[in-house]
Design a protein around this motif. Structure first.
Motif, PDB file in Angstrom:
ATOM      1  N   LEU A  74      31.007  41.752  50.261  1.00 23.15           N
ATOM      2  CA  LEU A  74      32.071  42.708  49.939  1.00 23.15           C
ATOM      3  C   LEU A  74      33.438  42.297  50.470  1.00 23.15           C
ATOM      4  O   LEU A  74      34.456  42.539  49.810  1.00 23.15           O
ATOM      5  CB  LEU A  74      31.696  44.097  50.476  1.00 23.15           C
ATOM      6  CG  LEU A  74      30.573  44.809  49.717  1.00 23.15           C
ATOM      7  CD1 LEU A  74      30.157  46.079  50.450  1.00 23.15           C
ATOM      8  CD2 LEU A  74      31.003  45.151  48.297  1.00 23.15           C
ATOM      9  N   GLU A  77      34.815  39.598  48.235  1.00 22.77           N
ATOM     10  CA  GLU A  77      35.172  40.220  46.957  1.00 22.77           C
ATOM     11  C   GLU A  77      36.499  40.963  47.071  1.00 22.77           C
ATOM     12  O   GLU A  77      37.349  40.886  46.171  1.00 22.77           O
ATOM     13  CB  GLU A  77      34.076  41.183  46.512  1.00 22.77           C
ATOM     14  CG  GLU A  77      32.796  40.509  46.083  1.00 22.77           C
ATOM     15  CD  GLU A  77      31.737  41.506  45.655  1.00 22.77           C
ATOM     16  OE1 GLU A  77      31.973  42.252  44.690  1.00 22.77           O
ATOM     17  OE2 GLU A  77      30.669  41.550  46.295  1.00 22.77           O
ATOM     18  N   ALA A  78      36.681  41.697  48.157  1.00 22.89           N
ATOM     19  CA  ALA A  78      37.929  42.429  48.373  1.00 22.89           C
ATOM     20  C   ALA A  78      39.111  41.470  48.390  1.00 22.89           C
ATOM     21  O   ALA A  78      40.160  41.728  47.778  1.00 22.89           O
ATOM     22  CB  ALA A  78      37.857  43.223  49.680  1.00 22.89           C
ATOM     23  N   ASN A  95      25.715  39.932  43.949  1.00 23.32           N
ATOM     24  CA  ASN A  95      25.679  40.907  45.033  1.00 23.32           C
ATOM     25  C   ASN A  95      24.697  42.044  44.785  1.00 23.32           C
ATOM     26  O   ASN A  95      24.829  43.131  45.338  1.00 23.32           O
ATOM     27  CB  ASN A  95      27.077  41.475  45.281  1.00 23.32           C
ATOM     28  CG  ASN A  95      27.672  42.076  44.015  1.00 23.32           C
ATOM     29  OD1 ASN A  95      26.986  42.240  43.004  1.00 23.32           O
ATOM     30  ND2 ASN A  95      28.952  42.398  44.064  1.00 23.32           N
ATOM     31  N   SER A 234      39.969  48.057  43.899  1.00 22.04           N
ATOM     32  CA  SER A 234      38.685  48.776  43.950  1.00 22.04           C
ATOM     33  C   SER A 234      37.716  48.115  44.910  1.00 22.04           C
ATOM     34  O   SER A 234      37.015  48.781  45.673  1.00 22.04           O
ATOM     35  CB  SER A 234      38.068  48.851  42.555  1.00 22.04           C
ATOM     36  OG  SER A 234      38.867  49.627  41.692  1.00 22.04           O
ATOM     37  N   ASN A 235      37.670  46.773  44.894  1.00 31.31           N
ATOM     38  CA  ASN A 235      36.725  46.072  45.763  1.00 31.31           C
ATOM     39  C   ASN A 235      37.069  46.208  47.238  1.00 31.31           C
ATOM     40  O   ASN A 235      36.186  46.164  48.102  1.00 31.31           O
ATOM     41  CB  ASN A 235      36.646  44.597  45.370  1.00 31.31           C
ATOM     42  CG  ASN A 235      36.021  44.422  44.003  1.00 31.31           C
ATOM     43  OD1 ASN A 235      36.706  44.511  42.984  1.00 31.31           O
ATOM     44  ND2 ASN A 235      34.722  44.210  43.953  1.00 31.31           N
ATOM     45  N   TYR A 238      35.342  49.343  48.051  1.00 27.16           N
ATOM     46  CA  TYR A 238      33.898  49.193  48.151  1.00 27.16           C
ATOM     47  C   TYR A 238      33.549  48.643  49.536  1.00 27.16           C
ATOM     48  O   TYR A 238      32.558  49.050  50.150  1.00 27.16           O
ATOM     49  CB  TYR A 238      33.371  48.248  47.064  1.00 27.16           C
ATOM     50  CG  TYR A 238      33.460  48.817  45.668  1.00 27.16           C
ATOM     51  CD1 TYR A 238      33.131  50.142  45.405  1.00 27.16           C
ATOM     52  CD2 TYR A 238      33.885  48.022  44.602  1.00 27.16           C
ATOM     53  CE1 TYR A 238      33.226  50.667  44.120  1.00 27.16           C
ATOM     54  CE2 TYR A 238      33.984  48.542  43.313  1.00 27.16           C
ATOM     55  CZ  TYR A 238      33.652  49.862  43.081  1.00 27.16           C
ATOM     56  OH  TYR A 238      33.750  50.373  41.819  1.00 27.16           O
ATOM     57  N   TRP A 239      34.372  47.706  50.013  1.00 24.63           N
ATOM     58  CA  TRP A 239      34.196  47.196  51.386  1.00 24.63           C
ATOM     59  C   TRP A 239      34.381  48.333  52.388  1.00 24.63           C
ATOM     60  O   TRP A 239      33.575  48.514  53.320  1.00 24.63           O
ATOM     61  CB  TRP A 239      35.203  46.073  51.663  1.00 24.63           C
ATOM     62  CG  TRP A 239      35.288  45.680  53.109  1.00 24.63           C
ATOM     63  CD1 TRP A 239      34.478  44.819  53.781  1.00 24.63           C
ATOM     64  CD2 TRP A 239      36.243  46.166  54.074  1.00 24.63           C
ATOM     65  NE1 TRP A 239      34.868  44.732  55.112  1.00 24.63           N
ATOM     66  CE2 TRP A 239      35.944  45.552  55.309  1.00 24.63           C
ATOM     67  CE3 TRP A 239      37.320  47.061  54.000  1.00 24.63           C
ATOM     68  CZ2 TRP A 239      36.668  45.808  56.469  1.00 24.63           C
ATOM     69  CZ3 TRP A 239      38.053  47.314  55.149  1.00 24.63           C
ATOM     70  CH2 TRP A 239      37.731  46.691  56.370  1.00 24.63           C
TER      71      TRP A 239
END
Length: 389
Positions: A74, A77-78, A95, A234-235, A238-239
Motif C-alpha cells: 500500500l 502504491e500511494a 495486492n 485514493s491509494n 487506502y494506506w
C-alpha cells in the motif's frame, strides 16, 4: 508555514488536550535517543539495510511488478499514484489473490516481492501461480521463511526488511523507498520528520488534531470519513485506512476510516453525511490543479453563463468550498488539507503527520498501535482448512 506545500485547517472547536502533549514529548525524547525505529525511518537518520548504489543496475527495467499484501504494497502504491505525473516507468501491483490466468513475464519486467514475515500466504500463492523464475528482488526479514528460501533457490537478491518496523509503518523504510528509487524519485526528499517537529506550530497543530479525534471517540464518533477530491490520492487513503484501522481497532475501541470520492458521492452519500446519524468526523482533501480541462463556451447554453471561461477545477473547488460552508453551518466537525504541489516533500509530510497521529492516538487511548492480534486468527484458521483439505 508548517508544511511545504499543504494548506492545513484543523478541527474548528477547541478541545481538551487529554495529556497528548506529555505523550508526544515522551515519544520525541525516545526518538531523539534513537530508540524509535518507526520514527527514525521518517528521517534522514535512518540506516537502510542496503545501499541504493547497488540497486542501480535494476534501473534499466521499464516495467515493475510489486507483489505484496497490506503494508507491503500500500505504501508503494500511494507513492506511485500520488506522484504518477513525475514517474516515467510503469508499475503494477499484485495486492490480492490473483485469480487470472498465468502471465508470461518478459525480460523487460522486474519483480519486487515484499513480505515482512516471508510467509504471507497470498503473496507466495501468487508467485507460484505465475511461476516466476528471474528478474526478482525480495524484501523480507532476515530469518528462515518460504520467500527467503525461494529467493536463495532462484539466486535472487534479498534485501532485509527491518524486523522492528511493521508493514503499515514501513512506507519510508526499505519497503517503500526501494520502489520509489526505481520510480526515479529521491528517497531523501520524503524524509521530513525533523523539519516538522522543529516547528512549534506543527506540534500545536498535531496535539490539537489528536485531542479533537480523542474527543470524537469519547463521544461515540468513530467514523473518520475522508472526502477525497483527487482520484490519484485514493491509494494514499487506502494506506491511511490500514494504518488507522489495524493500529487502533482493538479492545472494543477504534476508528473506522471510510474513503468517500467527491463530488461523485454528493449524489449518493452526502445526504446521510449532512442529515443522518452524528457518528462521523471528516477530512477534506483537495489538490490544486492549474492544468485541468476548460469548459467549451461554444456549446454552453446562455442559462449557464456562469460557467463561461471556467475550468473543471473551478467547478471542483467551488464544490469543495461550498461543502465546507454547509458543514460549518450544520456544525459537522472537519479538518482540511489543500495540496498546492505534489512532490516527495509533500507526500513525506503527509506520511509523517498520519503516522505520528496514529501512534499518539494509540498511546492516548491506551491501545498498542503496533500489533494486530485478531488478524492472526484468520491466518491460523485458513492454514487449518488448507491442510485439512
Amino acid at each position: 508555514m508548517v508544511f511545504s506545500n499543504i494548506e492545513f485547517k484543523n478541527f474548528y472547536k477547541k478541545k481538551k488536550l487529554f495529556k497528548v502533549k506529555k505523550i508526544l514529548n515522551r515519544i520525541l525524547v525516545n526518538y531523539s535517543k534513537g530508540n524509535n525505529l518507526i520514527l527514525l525511518s521518517l528521517s534522514k537518520k535512518y540506516k537502510y539495510s542496503f545501499k541504493f548504489q547497488n540497486l542501480k543496475r535494476y534501473k534499466k527495467f521499464k516495467h515493475f511488478k510489486i507483489f505484496g499484501m497490506g503494508g507491503s504494497s500500500l505504501g508503494a502504491e500511494a507513492i506511485y499514484f500520488f506522484l504518477q505525473k513525475k514517474i516515467k516507468k510503469k508499475f503494477q501491483f499484485v495486492n490480492n489473490i490473483n485469480l487470472s490466468k498465468k502471465e508470461n513475464f518478459k525480460n523487460t519486467e522486474f519483480n519486487i516481492i515484499i513480505s515482512k514475515s516471508g510467509n504471507t500466504l497470498e503473496t507466495l500463492s501468487n508467485l507460484n501461480s505465475q511461476k516466476i523464475k528471474n528478474n526478482c528482488l525480495f524484501i523480507t526479514e532476515n530469518r528462515k521463511s518460504y520467500l527467503r528460501n525461494l529467493a536463495l533457490k532462484l539466486k535472487s537478491e534479498i534485501i532485509d526488511h527491518n524486523n522492528l518496523i511493521g508493514g503499515r509503518y514501513s512506507v519510508l523504510s526499505e519497503t517503500g523507498m526501494i520502489p520509489a528509487f526505481f520510480m526515479g524519485l529521491d528517497p531523501n526528499k520524503f524524509k521530513r520528520l525533523d523539519n516538522l517537529i522543529s516547528s512549534k506550530k506543527f506540534i500545536n497543530y498535531l496535539i490539537f488534531n489528536v485531542s479533537s479525534i480523542i474527543s470524537f471517540h469519547q463521544n461515540h464518533k468513530h467514523n473518520s470519513i475522508i472526502l477525497n477530491y483527487d482520484e490519484n490520492s485514493s491509494n494514499l487513503f487506502y494506506w491511511y485506512q490500514q494504518l488507522v484501522a489495524e493500529s487502533l481497532g482493538k479492545s472494543s475501541k477504534g476508528i473506522l476510516p471510510i474513503i468517500s470520492t467527491v463530488p461523485r458521492d454528493n449524489h449518493s452519500l452526502m445526504q446521510l453525511y449532512l442529515d443522518g446519524f452524528k457518528k462521523n468526523f471528516f477530512t477534506f482533501f483537495y489538490v490544486k490543479d492549474n492544468n485541468s480541462k476548460k469548459i467549451d463556451n461554444n456549446t454552453l447554453l446562455d442559462s449557464h453563463s456562469y460557467l463561461r471561461n471556467k475550468k473543471m477545477s473551478d467547478v471542483m473547488y467551488s464544490q469543495f468550498r461550498a461543502t465546507q460552508n454547509v458543514f460549518l453551518k450544520k456544525k459537522i466537525p472537519f479538518r482540511s488539507f489543500v495540496i498546492k504541489k505534489k512532490d516527495e516533500k509533500t507526500l513525506g509530510e503527509l506520511f509523517a503527520f498520519f503516522i505520528l497521529e496514529t501512534i499518539l492516538l494509540g498511546e492516548a487511548l491506551k491501545i498498542n498501535p503496533y500489533n494486530q492480534p485478531a488478524v492472526e486468527l484468520i491466518k491460523t484458521e485458513t492454514f487449518k482448512i488448507l491442510k485439512k483439505n
